[in-house]
Design a protein around this motif. Sequence first.
Motif: not given
Length: 95
Positions: A7-12, A64-80
């Motif tokens: 995954v490549h990301l570019q931050a503001l 499935q274990y990565h996507l099932g991790n409760p932390y995953w649900k907080t990651f995209d809303p914070y980062v995107v």
Amino acid sequence: MVYTIVVHLQALPEAVDKIKEKLIEAASIYRQDKETIDWIVMQDPKDDTKFCIVERYEQESSQQYHLGNPYWKTFDPYVVPLLAKPMDLTRWEEM
């Protein structure tokens, strides 16, 4: 067999420190997921707004274990909202 996601990301520019802290935190959590070989974060040495994540799993279904991790649900809303453009994602299986 190894399943890899890059995954490549570019931050503001104003969000570089927040993204960096979140990625370090995420790596420490995701490395503990079952069937995760590694979850590596790198920052571009020439452009500090650019980051790369290399996720390595035992097999594709290991996600499935990565996507099932409760932390995953907080990651995209914070980062995107802190990104200059959408994440670029590549997946493949290695023999």
